[in-house]
Design an enzyme around this catalytic site. Structure first.
Site, mmCIF file in Angstrom:
data_model
loop_
_atom_site.group_PDB
_atom_site.id
_atom_site.type_symbol
_atom_site.label_atom_id
_atom_site.label_comp_id
_atom_site.label_asym_id
_atom_site.label_seq_id
_atom_site.Cartn_x
_atom_site.Cartn_y
_atom_site.Cartn_z
ATOM 1 N N TYR A 52 4.834 31.724 15.968
ATOM 2 C CA TYR A 52 4.215 31.599 17.294
ATOM 3 C C TYR A 52 2.698 31.429 17.213
ATOM 4 O O TYR A 52 1.999 31.737 18.176
ATOM 5 C CB TYR A 52 4.549 32.825 18.143
ATOM 6 C CG TYR A 52 5.843 32.708 18.948
ATOM 7 C CD1 TYR A 52 6.099 31.588 19.750
ATOM 8 C CD2 TYR A 52 6.781 33.734 18.955
ATOM 9 C CE1 TYR A 52 7.264 31.491 20.504
ATOM 10 C CE2 TYR A 52 7.952 33.646 19.718
ATOM 11 C CZ TYR A 52 8.177 32.519 20.492
ATOM 12 O OH TYR A 52 9.320 32.424 21.250
ATOM 13 N N HIS A 118 14.719 30.407 22.819
ATOM 14 C CA HIS A 118 13.545 29.578 22.513
ATOM 15 C C HIS A 118 14.018 28.148 22.311
ATOM 16 O O HIS A 118 15.107 27.925 21.771
ATOM 17 C CB HIS A 118 12.862 30.049 21.218
ATOM 18 C CG HIS A 118 11.895 29.030 20.667
ATOM 19 N ND1 HIS A 118 10.592 28.950 21.108
ATOM 20 C CD2 HIS A 118 12.059 28.022 19.770
ATOM 21 C CE1 HIS A 118 9.993 27.943 20.484
ATOM 22 N NE2 HIS A 118 10.860 27.364 19.666
ATOM 23 N N GLU A 129 9.350 23.340 13.391
ATOM 24 C CA GLU A 129 10.126 24.581 13.537
ATOM 25 C C GLU A 129 11.424 24.537 12.727
ATOM 26 O O GLU A 129 11.849 25.550 12.178
ATOM 27 C CB GLU A 129 10.417 24.824 15.028
ATOM 28 C CG GLU A 129 9.140 25.146 15.808
ATOM 29 C CD GLU A 129 9.361 25.346 17.303
ATOM 30 O OE1 GLU A 129 8.374 25.619 18.000
ATOM 31 O OE2 GLU A 129 10.523 25.243 17.764
HETATM 32 O O1 CDP Z 1 9.265 29.679 25.537
HETATM 33 P P1 CDP Z 1 8.463 28.718 26.375
HETATM 34 O O2 CDP Z 1 8.068 27.485 25.615
HETATM 35 O O3 CDP Z 1 9.120 28.427 27.692
HETATM 36 O O4 CDP Z 1 7.127 29.489 26.791
HETATM 37 P P2 CDP Z 1 5.712 29.626 26.024
HETATM 38 O O5 CDP Z 1 4.645 29.487 27.035
HETATM 39 O O6 CDP Z 1 5.658 28.730 24.832
HETATM 40 O O7 CDP Z 1 5.713 31.127 25.549
HETATM 41 C C1 CDP Z 1 6.442 31.533 24.396
HETATM 42 C C2 CDP Z 1 7.147 32.827 24.711
HETATM 43 O O8 CDP Z 1 6.171 33.838 24.957
HETATM 44 C C3 CDP Z 1 7.991 32.836 25.972
HETATM 45 O O9 CDP Z 1 9.289 32.283 25.790
HETATM 46 C C4 CDP Z 1 8.056 34.307 26.288
HETATM 47 O O10 CDP Z 1 9.021 34.955 25.470
HETATM 48 C C5 CDP Z 1 6.676 34.787 25.882
HETATM 49 N N1 CDP Z 1 5.743 34.896 27.027
HETATM 50 C C6 CDP Z 1 5.424 36.148 27.504
HETATM 51 O O11 CDP Z 1 5.900 37.158 26.997
HETATM 52 N N2 CDP Z 1 4.552 36.273 28.582
HETATM 53 C C7 CDP Z 1 4.018 35.183 29.161
HETATM 54 N N3 CDP Z 1 3.188 35.330 30.180
HETATM 55 C C8 CDP Z 1 4.335 33.908 28.682
HETATM 56 C C9 CDP Z 1 5.209 33.792 27.611
HETATM 57 MG MG MG Z 2 6.776 27.211 24.034
#
Ligand code: CDP
Ligand code: MG
Length: 136
Positions: A52, A118, A129
């Site tokens: 991440y 994810h 990835e």
């Molecule tokens: O997973 P996705 O690509 O939809 O979202 P991201 O913006 O890439 O964020 C990665 C992961 O971080 C998310 O799937 C959530 O598990 C976590 N996250 C969080 O805990 N709090 C936030 N405000 C945004 C994301």
């Molecule tokens: Mg993401």
């Protein structure tokens, strides 16, 4: 025109813990994804931090990496035409409360952090990835 693509999917700890693995895989298959490779593993926090890394400046980074390494996950290579976007659509919005009906996160996600799945967000990141988990 569309191309056969591969994307990386992770069934996150909150979903593995609730034994949702088979239900989620069945939904992928019903939506035309082929699971080309898969494994169950538990990440070290340092590995989650590497995975991440794009989020390292975000306020949620440390909690996110703690969470992703808190229990077993299932990582899968999914193949389909337009797999990257198709998987993002099937997953739904990051925040399950904002995700559309029928999406994986709407169905299974508990909160914005424990959102069950994810999926890679671009073809370039999908390849990175996939290599992260499956290159030797
Ligand atoms: O997973 P996705 O690509 O939809 O979202 P991201 O913006 O890439 O964020 C990665 C992961 O971080 C998310 O799937 C959530 O598990 C976590 N996250 C969080 O805990 N709090 C936030 N405000 C945004 C994301
Ligand atoms: Mg993401």
């Amino acid at each position: 025109m569309s191309d056969l693509e591969q994307t990386l999917s992770i069934i996150k700890p909150d979903a593995v813990e609730r034994n949702l693995e088979n239900e989620i895989k069945t939904i992928f298959q019903k939506n035309g994804f082929k699971i080309k490779n898969e494994k169950k593993l538990k990440l070290e926090k340092s590995e989650a931090e590497q995975f991440y890394k794009v989020h390292e400046t975000k306020p949620f980074y440390s909690d996110l990496c703690e969470y992703l390494s808190s229990g077993p996950v299932i990582v899968m290579i999914l193949e389909k035409e337009n797999a990257v976007k198709s998987n993002r659509d099937l997953m739904g919005a990051t925040d399950p409360s904002k995700a559309e009906e029928g999406t994986l996160r709407k169905l299974f996600g508990k909160s914005i952090d424990k959102n069950s799945v994810h999926g890679s967000d671009s073809l370039e990141n999908a390849q990175k990835e996939i290599d992260f988990f499956f290159k030797n």
